[in-house]
Design a protein around this motif. Structure first.
Motif, PDB file in Angstrom:
ATOM      1  N   ARG A 104      45.693  37.723  39.768  1.00 25.75           N
ATOM      2  CA  ARG A 104      45.432  39.061  39.256  1.00 25.75           C
ATOM      3  C   ARG A 104      46.689  39.924  39.362  1.00 25.75           C
ATOM      4  O   ARG A 104      47.410  39.890  40.361  1.00 25.75           O
ATOM      5  N   TYR A 134      35.432  46.448  40.991  1.00 24.07           N
ATOM      6  CA  TYR A 134      35.105  45.685  39.784  1.00 24.07           C
ATOM      7  C   TYR A 134      35.780  46.278  38.546  1.00 24.07           C
ATOM      8  O   TYR A 134      36.294  45.541  37.699  1.00 24.07           O
ATOM      9  N   TRP A 144      39.011  43.543  38.122  1.00 29.47           N
ATOM     10  CA  TRP A 144      38.292  42.271  38.209  1.00 29.47           C
ATOM     11  C   TRP A 144      37.650  41.939  36.870  1.00 29.47           C
ATOM     12  O   TRP A 144      37.638  40.779  36.451  1.00 29.47           O
ATOM     13  N   MET A 148      38.032  38.480  34.663  1.00 27.31           N
ATOM     14  CA  MET A 148      36.868  37.716  34.220  1.00 27.31           C
ATOM     15  C   MET A 148      36.894  37.478  32.716  1.00 27.31           C
ATOM     16  O   MET A 148      36.470  36.418  32.238  1.00 27.31           O
ATOM     17  N   ALA A 174      41.522  35.203  43.588  1.00 26.36           N
ATOM     18  CA  ALA A 174      40.790  35.975  42.577  1.00 26.36           C
ATOM     19  C   ALA A 174      40.245  35.063  41.481  1.00 26.36           C
ATOM     20  O   ALA A 174      39.123  35.261  41.000  1.00 26.36           O
ATOM     21  N   LEU A 178      36.280  34.812  40.829  1.00 20.61           N
ATOM     22  CA  LEU A 178      35.774  35.333  39.570  1.00 20.61           C
ATOM     23  C   LEU A 178      35.320  34.229  38.628  1.00 20.61           C
ATOM     24  O   LEU A 178      34.463  34.466  37.772  1.00 20.61           O
ATOM     25  N   GLY A 181      31.924  33.919  39.683  1.00 14.07           N
ATOM     26  CA  GLY A 181      31.166  35.027  39.121  1.00 14.07           C
ATOM     27  C   GLY A 181      30.776  34.802  37.676  1.00 14.07           C
ATOM     28  O   GLY A 181      29.631  35.078  37.278  1.00 14.07           O
ATOM     29  N   GLU A 188      28.003  43.169  38.241  1.00 18.37           N
ATOM     30  CA  GLU A 188      28.806  43.855  39.257  1.00 18.37           C
ATOM     31  C   GLU A 188      28.125  43.897  40.629  1.00 18.37           C
ATOM     32  O   GLU A 188      28.745  43.485  41.627  1.00 18.37           O
ATOM     33  N   LEU A 191      28.001  40.308  42.165  1.00 23.23           N
ATOM     34  CA  LEU A 191      29.320  39.786  42.509  1.00 23.23           C
ATOM     35  C   LEU A 191      29.893  40.495  43.732  1.00 23.23           C
ATOM     36  O   LEU A 191      30.470  39.853  44.619  1.00 23.23           O
TER      37      LEU A 191
END
Length: 249
Positions: A104, A134, A144, A148, A174, A178, A181, A188, A191
């Protein structure tokens, strides 16, 4: 034949992880790192952790089925999987270096400690507090939700793979968190609840499984690190992203 398993490997401890921990401990504003993020190497402990991962992958029969390997372009992730494959006596599977698996990006907050953010970007800190992890996108960086989005495109490519049963991904905390996720379709709140009680350790293994293309993914294992102590006595390290989204490596 379709991909029915994804094995996610986080890189071993990096020199930037060590520098970030030191900077936080002494209360410095800036994390002193000698490399740009893409070039940060493993620490000596990170190399030990990566070597311990190799026999674990071999013992689990990682290459008992058709395997593909996708790797972050960042040096620490590539070092980790190269050391692991060599230590486990494993054949290097077909490899793809994918920029979407990079760590990230933190923009203006990169290489700042929690204290440094508060001192230098108090408005950014207030935005983070208001928006939450998020959705908070640091200036020049990613939220985030942004990460994603690029991982959803990666997973779309997974569905197009032919002749591969198992995909091994070597990347970052990350990316591991993710990807889970996205695969589990966590919104949100779900996660953030999961992340509050789960941390991706260095040189850990996370496994996802499904019955076939279009079937739902299930989480088989998250951040397994038993191989570190059992195989070499290598220390388990986590170096998680901080609550204010600041991290290094």
């Amino acid at each position: 034949m379709a991909v029915t398993e994804i094995w996610l490997v986080r890189h071993g401890e990096s020199t930037a992880n060590v520098a970030a921990e030191h900077a936080e401990r002494v209360g410095a504003d800036v994390i002193e790192v000698d490399h740009r993020d893409a070039d940060v190497p493993l620490s000596p402990l990170g190399e030990e952790q990566s070597a311990a991962l190799g026999p674990e992958l071999a013992d689990r029969g990682v290459d008992d089925v058709a395997v593909a390997l996708w790797v972050s372009p960042y040096r620490r992730a590539q070092q980790t999987i190269e050391i692991a494959l060599a230590a486990g006596g494993l054949t290097d599977p077909p490899r793809r270096v994918d920029e979407r698996l990079r760590d990230r990006e933190l923009g203006v907050l990169d290489l700042l400690t929690r204290t440094g953010v508060q001192h230098r970007y108090p408005d950014e800190e207030r935005r983070r507090q208001w928006l939450g992890k998020y959705y908070h996108r640091p200036a020049g960086g990613e939220s985030w939700a942004d990460v994603m989005l690029r991982l959803r495109s990666v997973l779309a490519d997974v569905d197009r793979l032919e002749g591969v049963d198992r995909l091994v991904v070597a990347a970052h905390d990350a990316v591991v968190m993710l990807t889970v996720g996205v695969c589990l379709d966590l919104d949100e709140p779900a996660l953030m609840d999961f992340a509050a009680t789960h941390t991706v350790a260095n040189a850990s293994l996370t496994r996802l499984r499904r019955d076939g293309t279009g079937s739902p993914w299930t989480l088989e294992e998250f951040s397994a690190v038993e191989h570190l102590a059992e195989t070499s006595g290598a220390e388990v390290t986590e170096h998680p992203g901080r609550k204010d989204d600041v991290h290094a490596g």
